[in-house]
Motif scaffolding. Structure first.
Motif, PDB file in Angstrom:
ATOM      1  N   ARG A   6       0.910  -1.230  -0.042  1.00  0.00           N
ATOM      2  CA  ARG A   6       0.024   0.067  -0.303  1.00  0.00           C
ATOM      3  C   ARG A   6       0.862   1.496   0.043  1.00  0.00           C
ATOM      4  O   ARG A   6       2.210   1.107   0.189  1.00  0.00           O
ATOM      5  N   HIS A   7       0.125   2.394  -0.247  1.00  0.00           N
ATOM      6  CA  HIS A   7       1.122   3.666  -0.544  1.00  0.00           C
ATOM      7  C   HIS A   7       2.112   3.413  -1.402  1.00  0.00           C
ATOM      8  O   HIS A   7       3.349   3.969  -1.274  1.00  0.00           O
ATOM      9  N   THR A   8       1.835   2.803  -2.432  1.00  0.00           N
ATOM     10  CA  THR A   8       3.127   2.575  -3.226  1.00  0.00           C
ATOM     11  C   THR A   8       3.602   3.637  -4.284  1.00  0.00           C
ATOM     12  O   THR A   8       2.622   4.587  -4.397  1.00  0.00           O
ATOM     13  N   GLN A   9       4.604   3.532  -4.555  1.00  0.00           N
ATOM     14  CA  GLN A   9       5.422   4.586  -5.629  1.00  0.00           C
ATOM     15  C   GLN A   9       6.022   5.646  -4.705  1.00  0.00           C
ATOM     16  O   GLN A   9       7.063   6.124  -5.228  1.00  0.00           O
ATOM     17  N   ALA A  10       5.366   6.020  -3.899  1.00  0.00           N
ATOM     18  CA  ALA A  10       5.952   7.113  -3.100  1.00  0.00           C
ATOM     19  C   ALA A  10       6.588   6.730  -1.565  1.00  0.00           C
ATOM     20  O   ALA A  10       7.821   6.904  -1.255  1.00  0.00           O
ATOM     21  N   PHE A  11       5.525   6.230  -1.067  1.00  0.00           N
ATOM     22  CA  PHE A  11       6.027   5.818   0.663  1.00  0.00           C
ATOM     23  C   PHE A  11       5.410   4.413   0.782  1.00  0.00           C
ATOM     24  O   PHE A  11       4.581   4.309   1.601  1.00  0.00           O
ATOM     25  N   ALA A  12       5.797   3.472   0.284  1.00  0.00           N
ATOM     26  CA  ALA A  12       5.150   2.175   0.163  1.00  0.00           C
ATOM     27  C   ALA A  12       5.698   1.245   1.302  1.00  0.00           C
ATOM     28  O   ALA A  12       6.625   1.678   2.407  1.00  0.00           O
ATOM     29  N   VAL A  13       4.433   0.601   1.752  1.00  0.00           N
ATOM     30  CA  VAL A  13       4.375  -0.166   2.934  1.00  0.00           C
ATOM     31  C   VAL A  13       4.097  -1.659   2.637  1.00  0.00           C
ATOM     32  O   VAL A  13       3.151  -1.705   1.670  1.00  0.00           O
ATOM     33  N   ALA A  14       4.810  -2.566   2.928  1.00  0.00           N
ATOM     34  CA  ALA A  14       4.725  -4.108   2.463  1.00  0.00           C
ATOM     35  C   ALA A  14       4.070  -4.737   3.769  1.00  0.00           C
ATOM     36  O   ALA A  14       4.803  -5.091   4.864  1.00  0.00           O
ATOM     37  N   ARG A  15       2.794  -5.614   3.798  1.00  0.00           N
ATOM     38  CA  ARG A  15       2.559  -6.132   4.731  1.00  0.00           C
ATOM     39  C   ARG A  15       2.773  -7.658   4.356  1.00  0.00           C
ATOM     40  O   ARG A  15       2.206  -8.209   3.276  1.00  0.00           O
ATOM     41  N   LEU A  16       3.483  -8.561   5.335  1.00  0.00           N
ATOM     42  CA  LEU A  16       3.588  -9.844   5.087  1.00  0.00           C
ATOM     43  C   LEU A  16       2.613 -10.767   5.696  1.00  0.00           C
ATOM     44  O   LEU A  16       2.538 -10.450   7.050  1.00  0.00           O
ATOM     45  N   VAL A  17       1.842 -11.311   5.153  1.00  0.00           N
ATOM     46  CA  VAL A  17       0.826 -11.996   5.987  1.00  0.00           C
ATOM     47  C   VAL A  17       1.289 -13.283   5.997  1.00  0.00           C
ATOM     48  O   VAL A  17       1.631 -14.236   5.203  1.00  0.00           O
ATOM     49  N   LEU A  18       1.509 -13.913   7.355  1.00  0.00           N
ATOM     50  CA  LEU A  18       2.017 -15.087   7.812  1.00  0.00           C
ATOM     51  C   LEU A  18       1.170 -15.932   8.147  1.00  0.00           C
ATOM     52  O   LEU A  18       0.101 -15.712   8.853  1.00  0.00           O
ATOM     53  N   ALA A  19       1.286 -17.412   7.819  1.00  0.00           N
ATOM     54  CA  ALA A  19       0.627 -18.518   8.160  1.00  0.00           C
ATOM     55  C   ALA A  19       0.940 -18.811   9.699  1.00  0.00           C
ATOM     56  O   ALA A  19       1.909 -18.347  10.123  1.00  0.00           O
ATOM     57  N   PRO A  20      -0.061 -19.525  10.348  1.00  0.00           N
ATOM     58  CA  PRO A  20       0.425 -19.786  11.880  1.00  0.00           C
ATOM     59  C   PRO A  20       1.642 -20.487  11.944  1.00  0.00           C
ATOM     60  O   PRO A  20       2.001 -21.478  11.282  1.00  0.00           O
ATOM     61  N   GLY A  21       2.520 -19.966  12.787  1.00  0.00           N
ATOM     62  CA  GLY A  21       4.007 -20.547  12.978  1.00  0.00           C
ATOM     63  C   GLY A  21       4.855 -20.134  12.038  1.00  0.00           C
ATOM     64  O   GLY A  21       5.926 -20.592  12.212  1.00  0.00           O
ATOM     65  N   GLU A  22       4.429 -19.250  10.933  1.00  0.00           N
ATOM     66  CA  GLU A  22       5.320 -18.991   9.821  1.00  0.00           C
ATOM     67  C   GLU A  22       6.222 -17.912  10.040  1.00  0.00           C
ATOM     68  O   GLU A  22       6.039 -17.076  11.061  1.00  0.00           O
ATOM     69  N   ALA A  23       7.656 -17.917   9.912  1.00  0.00           N
ATOM     70  CA  ALA A  23       8.698 -17.035  10.291  1.00  0.00           C
ATOM     71  C   ALA A  23       9.546 -16.607   9.111  1.00  0.00           C
ATOM     72  O   ALA A  23       9.048 -16.762   7.823  1.00  0.00           O
ATOM     73  N   VAL A  24       9.609 -15.190   9.276  1.00  0.00           N
ATOM     74  CA  VAL A  24      10.387 -14.254   8.060  1.00  0.00           C
ATOM     75  C   VAL A  24      11.549 -13.557   8.768  1.00  0.00           C
ATOM     76  O   VAL A  24      11.489 -13.091   9.766  1.00  0.00           O
ATOM     77  N   GLN A  25      12.530 -13.599   7.867  1.00  0.00           N
ATOM     78  CA  GLN A  25      13.625 -12.669   8.518  1.00  0.00           C
ATOM     79  C   GLN A  25      13.589 -11.148   7.846  1.00  0.00           C
ATOM     80  O   GLN A  25      13.307 -11.104   6.735  1.00  0.00           O
TER      81      GLN A  25
END
Length: 204
Positions: A6-25
């Motif tokens: 959302r807020h793309t091209q200028a001030f973007a924010v990326a929402r990472l939607v995680l499954a139960p127990g899923e991890a991301v670095q």
């Protein structure tokens, strides 16, 4: 992991939607917010510029990440058939299904044993890249070539043929930052170019 921007091209924010127990670095400094219950393990690093692992609780959750500079957020999907070379410092997230390959042999002709301004990603999954300004995606046909200033390079598929050369052979050059260098890229392959310098001098 699913990614919604959302807020793309200028001030973007990326929402990472995680499954139960899923991890991301991701870098702790990139975190804007998380859903309640997401576990944050920032290891032993100090300050905000350190890697962290975000793990969703049993009901799942989300993590919002944003670049440190104004610009877009690009969702890059790897299907396992080829890797991507990404500007060092541009990657916002690394799921467990992708891996960074610091010793990738394809960099040896470019950088030798130096710590260059690119990193190689492989595997199957999605990552999010912080883009300075807007994004230009260029598909190179076999034999078609372009030249890119390193600070404006965001990523290229590792099927692309790449050569580094000096802007001025007698001038200062840096393999770590890309200062004083140009990249010649030839197809077949895909190249992602950012329209603004997100950080000084290829900004690592």
């Amino acid at each position: 992991m699913q990614v919604r921007t959302r807020h793309t091209q200028a001030f973007a924010v990326a929402r990472l939607v995680l499954a139960p127990g899923e991890a991301v670095q991701a870098e702790y400094a990139a975190m804007v917010a998380t859903s309640y219950g997401v576990v944050i393990d920032s290891g032993r690093g100090r300050g905000r510029a350190r890697p962290a692992v975000f793990t969703a609780p049993a009901e799942g959750g989300w993590v919002d990440l944003a670049p440190a500079h104004a610009g877009d957020a690009h969702v890059l999907e790897l299907d396992g058939s080829q890797g991507w070379c990404v500007a060092r410092g541009a990657r916002l997230a690394l799921p467990v299904t992708l891996r960074a390959d610091p010793g990738w042999a394809g960099f040896h002709p470019l950088f030798g044993v130096e710590h260059g301004f690119l990193e190689h990603l492989s595997g199957m999954g999605v990552t999010v890249l912080a883009c300075g300004g807007a994004l230009d995606a260029i598909a190179l046909d076999p034999g078609e070539a372009i030249t890119v200033e390193p600070a404006h390079l965001l990523a290229y598929s590792d099927t692309t043929q790449v050569r580094l050369r000096a802007v001025d052979p007698s001038g200062p050059q840096s393999l770590r930052t890309g200062d004083g260098l140009l990249l010649d890229l030839a197809g077949p392959g895909q190249v992602l170019v950012q329209t603004r310098r997100p950080r000084p001098a290829a900004g690592r």
